[in-house]
Scaffold this motif. Structure first.
Motif, PDB file in Angstrom:
ATOM      1  N   UNK A   3      -0.789 -65.141  16.418  1.00  0.00           N
ATOM      2  CA  UNK A   3      -0.940 -65.276  14.975  1.00  0.00           C
ATOM      3  C   UNK A   3      -2.066 -64.416  14.441  1.00  0.00           C
ATOM      4  N   UNK A   4      -3.171 -64.402  15.172  1.00  0.00           N
ATOM      5  CA  UNK A   4      -4.315 -63.603  14.729  1.00  0.00           C
ATOM      6  C   UNK A   4      -3.953 -62.123  14.712  1.00  0.00           C
ATOM      7  N   UNK A   5      -3.340 -61.644  15.786  1.00  0.00           N
ATOM      8  CA  UNK A   5      -2.971 -60.228  15.857  1.00  0.00           C
ATOM      9  C   UNK A   5      -1.902 -59.888  14.816  1.00  0.00           C
ATOM     10  N   UNK A   6      -0.945 -60.773  14.652  1.00  0.00           N
ATOM     11  CA  UNK A   6       0.144 -60.517  13.711  1.00  0.00           C
ATOM     12  C   UNK A   6      -0.321 -60.514  12.258  1.00  0.00           C
ATOM     13  N   UNK A   7      -1.303 -61.325  11.930  1.00  0.00           N
ATOM     14  CA  UNK A   7      -1.758 -61.438  10.545  1.00  0.00           C
ATOM     15  C   UNK A   7      -3.036 -60.668  10.251  1.00  0.00           C
ATOM     16  N   UNK A   8      -3.624 -60.098  11.269  1.00  0.00           N
ATOM     17  CA  UNK A   8      -4.876 -59.378  11.084  1.00  0.00           C
ATOM     18  C   UNK A   8      -4.575 -57.922  10.754  1.00  0.00           C
ATOM     19  N   UNK A   9      -5.060 -57.486   9.619  1.00  0.00           N
ATOM     20  CA  UNK A   9      -4.790 -56.122   9.162  1.00  0.00           C
ATOM     21  C   UNK A   9      -5.207 -55.073  10.188  1.00  0.00           C
ATOM     22  N   UNK A  10      -6.322 -55.343  10.875  1.00  0.00           N
ATOM     23  CA  UNK A  10      -6.840 -54.363  11.824  1.00  0.00           C
ATOM     24  C   UNK A  10      -5.940 -54.205  13.050  1.00  0.00           C
TER      25      UNK A  10
ATOM     26  N   UNK B 106     -12.104 -65.237  19.644  1.00  0.00           N
ATOM     27  CA  UNK B 106     -12.860 -66.436  20.008  1.00  0.00           C
ATOM     28  C   UNK B 106     -13.228 -67.273  18.795  1.00  0.00           C
ATOM     29  N   UNK B 107     -13.522 -66.619  17.697  1.00  0.00           N
ATOM     30  CA  UNK B 107     -13.939 -67.320  16.479  1.00  0.00           C
ATOM     31  C   UNK B 107     -12.775 -67.664  15.562  1.00  0.00           C
ATOM     32  N   UNK B 108     -11.559 -67.255  15.914  1.00  0.00           N
ATOM     33  CA  UNK B 108     -10.404 -67.407  15.026  1.00  0.00           C
ATOM     34  C   UNK B 108     -10.128 -68.856  14.642  1.00  0.00           C
TER      35      UNK B 108
ATOM     36  N   UNK C  53      -7.903 -73.453  31.065  1.00  0.00           N
ATOM     37  CA  UNK C  53      -6.460 -73.603  30.827  1.00  0.00           C
ATOM     38  C   UNK C  53      -6.054 -72.776  29.612  1.00  0.00           C
ATOM     39  N   UNK C  54      -4.831 -72.296  29.664  1.00  0.00           N
ATOM     40  CA  UNK C  54      -4.293 -71.545  28.532  1.00  0.00           C
ATOM     41  C   UNK C  54      -3.096 -72.343  28.034  1.00  0.00           C
ATOM     42  N   UNK C  55      -3.240 -72.905  26.856  1.00  0.00           N
ATOM     43  CA  UNK C  55      -2.125 -73.697  26.346  1.00  0.00           C
ATOM     44  C   UNK C  55      -1.390 -72.952  25.236  1.00  0.00           C
ATOM     45  N   UNK C  56      -0.294 -73.533  24.816  1.00  0.00           N
ATOM     46  CA  UNK C  56       0.531 -72.908  23.789  1.00  0.00           C
ATOM     47  C   UNK C  56      -0.221 -72.649  22.497  1.00  0.00           C
ATOM     48  N   UNK C  57      -1.161 -73.524  22.179  1.00  0.00           N
ATOM     49  CA  UNK C  57      -1.945 -73.361  20.957  1.00  0.00           C
ATOM     50  C   UNK C  57      -2.755 -72.068  21.020  1.00  0.00           C
ATOM     51  N   UNK C  58      -3.341 -71.796  22.190  1.00  0.00           N
ATOM     52  CA  UNK C  58      -4.139 -70.571  22.324  1.00  0.00           C
ATOM     53  C   UNK C  58      -3.264 -69.326  22.252  1.00  0.00           C
ATOM     54  N   UNK C  59      -2.081 -69.391  22.833  1.00  0.00           N
ATOM     55  CA  UNK C  59      -1.152 -68.259  22.742  1.00  0.00           C
ATOM     56  C   UNK C  59      -0.757 -68.022  21.290  1.00  0.00           C
ATOM     57  N   UNK C  60      -0.465 -69.104  20.582  1.00  0.00           N
ATOM     58  CA  UNK C  60      -0.094 -68.986  19.177  1.00  0.00           C
ATOM     59  C   UNK C  60      -1.252 -68.449  18.353  1.00  0.00           C
ATOM     60  N   UNK C  61      -2.474 -68.888  18.676  1.00  0.00           N
ATOM     61  CA  UNK C  61      -3.659 -68.421  17.959  1.00  0.00           C
ATOM     62  C   UNK C  61      -3.811 -66.910  18.132  1.00  0.00           C
ATOM     63  N   UNK C  62      -3.666 -66.434  19.380  1.00  0.00           N
ATOM     64  CA  UNK C  62      -3.804 -65.004  19.649  1.00  0.00           C
ATOM     65  C   UNK C  62      -2.700 -64.225  18.940  1.00  0.00           C
TER      66      UNK C  62
END
Length: 148
Positions: free
Chosen positions: A55-62, A118-120, A44-53
């Motif tokens: 958020x990770x991309x938005x805040x990750x310098x790379x 995955x480790x975020x 399942x893909x829930x809202x938390x996972x979407x936010x995690x992805x």
């Protein structure tokens, strides 16, 4: 600065350099598709996972090199395929990832980002690791190179 901190800093800079180097639509699609595969690993893909992805991309310098609205649009595209049918969703997402199976340098960056996603949340579980291992097989990369 500890050796671990130096190594982590060096790894992050290297990933940022690689992501910037390969910045294009197909590469972004592959990264986002890989993230969708990892997010759907538990069925399942829930809202938390979407936010995690996001958020990770938005805040990750790379990964800040990508336009967040495009990232979200593509992530929603891939996850809607999973919502329709899990096998179809995975197959469609895997097509974007495997476009780089003959470009190991790019493929390694895609897998590195998937591992980071995955480790975020601090819990890179076995289901997530298994789908990343599967992506490694499809990309002809040794999963051991990524600690899998």
């Amino acid at each position: 600065m500890s050796t671990f901190s130096q190594k982590l800093s060096s790894m992050r800079q290297g990933l940022k350099d690689q992501v910037t180097k390969f910045k294009n639509k197909d590469f972004m699609d592959a990264v986002v598709a890989g993230c969708a595969i990892v997010a759907a690993a538990d069925g399942k893909i829930d809202g938390v996972e979407k936010q995690k992805m996001a958020g990770y991309i938005n805040h990750n310098e790379e990964l800040k090199v990508f336009d967040m609205s495009k990232v979200i649009e593509r992530f929603n595209h891939f996850t809607s395929n999973f919502d329709f049918d899990a096998m179809i969703g995975k197959a469609e997402a895997m097509k974007s990832v495997t476009k780089f199976k003959d470009k190991p340098e790019v493929a390694r960056v895609i897998i590195s980002v998937c591992c980071a996603i995955g480790a975020a949340d601090g819990d890179f579980d076995e289901k997530e690791k298994n789908v990343v291992r599967e992506m490694c097989r499809e990309l002809k990369l040794p999963a051991g190179d990524f600690g899998l």
